[in-house]
Design a protein around this motif. Sequence first.
Motif, PDB file in Angstrom:
ATOM      1  N   THR A 119       0.842  -1.188   0.000  1.00  0.00           N
ATOM      2  CA  THR A 119       0.000   0.000   0.000  1.00  0.00           C
ATOM      3  C   THR A 119       0.885   1.249   0.000  1.00  0.00           C
ATOM      4  O   THR A 119       2.096   1.168   0.158  1.00  0.00           O
ATOM      5  CB  THR A 119      -0.890   0.062   1.249  1.00  0.00           C
ATOM      6  OG1 THR A 119      -0.045   0.267   2.411  1.00  0.00           O
ATOM      7  CG2 THR A 119      -1.698  -1.212   1.418  1.00  0.00           C
ATOM      8  N   LYS A 120       0.268   2.399  -0.128  1.00  0.00           N
ATOM      9  CA  LYS A 120       0.973   3.654   0.111  1.00  0.00           C
ATOM     10  C   LYS A 120       1.340   3.692   1.601  1.00  0.00           C
ATOM     11  O   LYS A 120       0.799   2.922   2.398  1.00  0.00           O
ATOM     12  CB  LYS A 120       0.080   4.831  -0.259  1.00  0.00           C
ATOM     13  CG  LYS A 120      -0.217   4.923  -1.747  1.00  0.00           C
ATOM     14  CD  LYS A 120      -1.119   6.110  -2.043  1.00  0.00           C
ATOM     15  CE  LYS A 120      -1.419   6.198  -3.530  1.00  0.00           C
ATOM     16  NZ  LYS A 120      -2.304   7.347  -3.855  1.00  0.00           N
ATOM     17  N   PRO A 121       2.254   4.565   1.992  1.00  0.00           N
ATOM     18  CA  PRO A 121       2.612   4.661   3.411  1.00  0.00           C
ATOM     19  C   PRO A 121       1.408   4.836   4.326  1.00  0.00           C
ATOM     20  O   PRO A 121       0.475   5.579   3.997  1.00  0.00           O
ATOM     21  CB  PRO A 121       3.517   5.896   3.447  1.00  0.00           C
ATOM     22  CG  PRO A 121       4.155   5.906   2.106  1.00  0.00           C
ATOM     23  CD  PRO A 121       3.083   5.428   1.156  1.00  0.00           C
ATOM     24  N   PHE A 122       1.436   4.092   5.423  1.00  0.00           N
ATOM     25  CA  PHE A 122       0.403   4.118   6.450  1.00  0.00           C
ATOM     26  C   PHE A 122      -0.936   3.589   5.953  1.00  0.00           C
ATOM     27  O   PHE A 122      -2.002   3.956   6.473  1.00  0.00           O
ATOM     28  CB  PHE A 122       0.257   5.521   7.050  1.00  0.00           C
ATOM     29  CG  PHE A 122       1.555   6.078   7.547  1.00  0.00           C
ATOM     30  CD1 PHE A 122       2.147   7.174   6.926  1.00  0.00           C
ATOM     31  CD2 PHE A 122       2.225   5.484   8.608  1.00  0.00           C
ATOM     32  CE1 PHE A 122       3.366   7.668   7.369  1.00  0.00           C
ATOM     33  CE2 PHE A 122       3.449   5.972   9.055  1.00  0.00           C
ATOM     34  CZ  PHE A 122       4.009   7.064   8.430  1.00  0.00           C
ATOM     35  N   GLY A 123      -0.881   2.730   4.941  1.00  0.00           N
ATOM     36  CA  GLY A 123      -2.098   2.095   4.468  1.00  0.00           C
ATOM     37  C   GLY A 123      -2.637   1.104   5.480  1.00  0.00           C
ATOM     38  O   GLY A 123      -1.903   0.539   6.287  1.00  0.00           O
TER      39      GLY A 123
END
Length: 124
Positions: free
Chosen positions: A98-102
């Motif tokens: 995922t994108k960061p902090f997904g």
Amino acid sequence: QVQLVESGGGLVQAGGSLRLSCVASGRSFSMSTMGWFRQAPGKEREFVSAMHWSGSTSYADSVKGRFTISRDNAKNTMYLQMNSLKPEDTAVYSCAATKPFGRVSALAADFNSWGQGTQVTVSS
């Protein structure tokens, strides 16, 4: 996006084990939720397991108790230890990020980076 490369697939007899690896490029690996999906011939892609950047994990019911997901942030690498393999586990296994902090998710749409996949074949 990060680039992902899987390895570790192969041919194994039912009841055997394999460990898949997924190496990620980029600095956001440790902040991304990582996941494994699989797709068998003629079937839709399905969720296998995911690991949140905080360490929490999620598994499909079909692999609970047999598969274990883990990650080594120092090596930018995620693993999937697969034990007690069954012929129905045969598929192309792909890792995703995922994108960061997904969030932890079983939905492919929540993952924005994908590897090319590695074939796992379990013979009966």
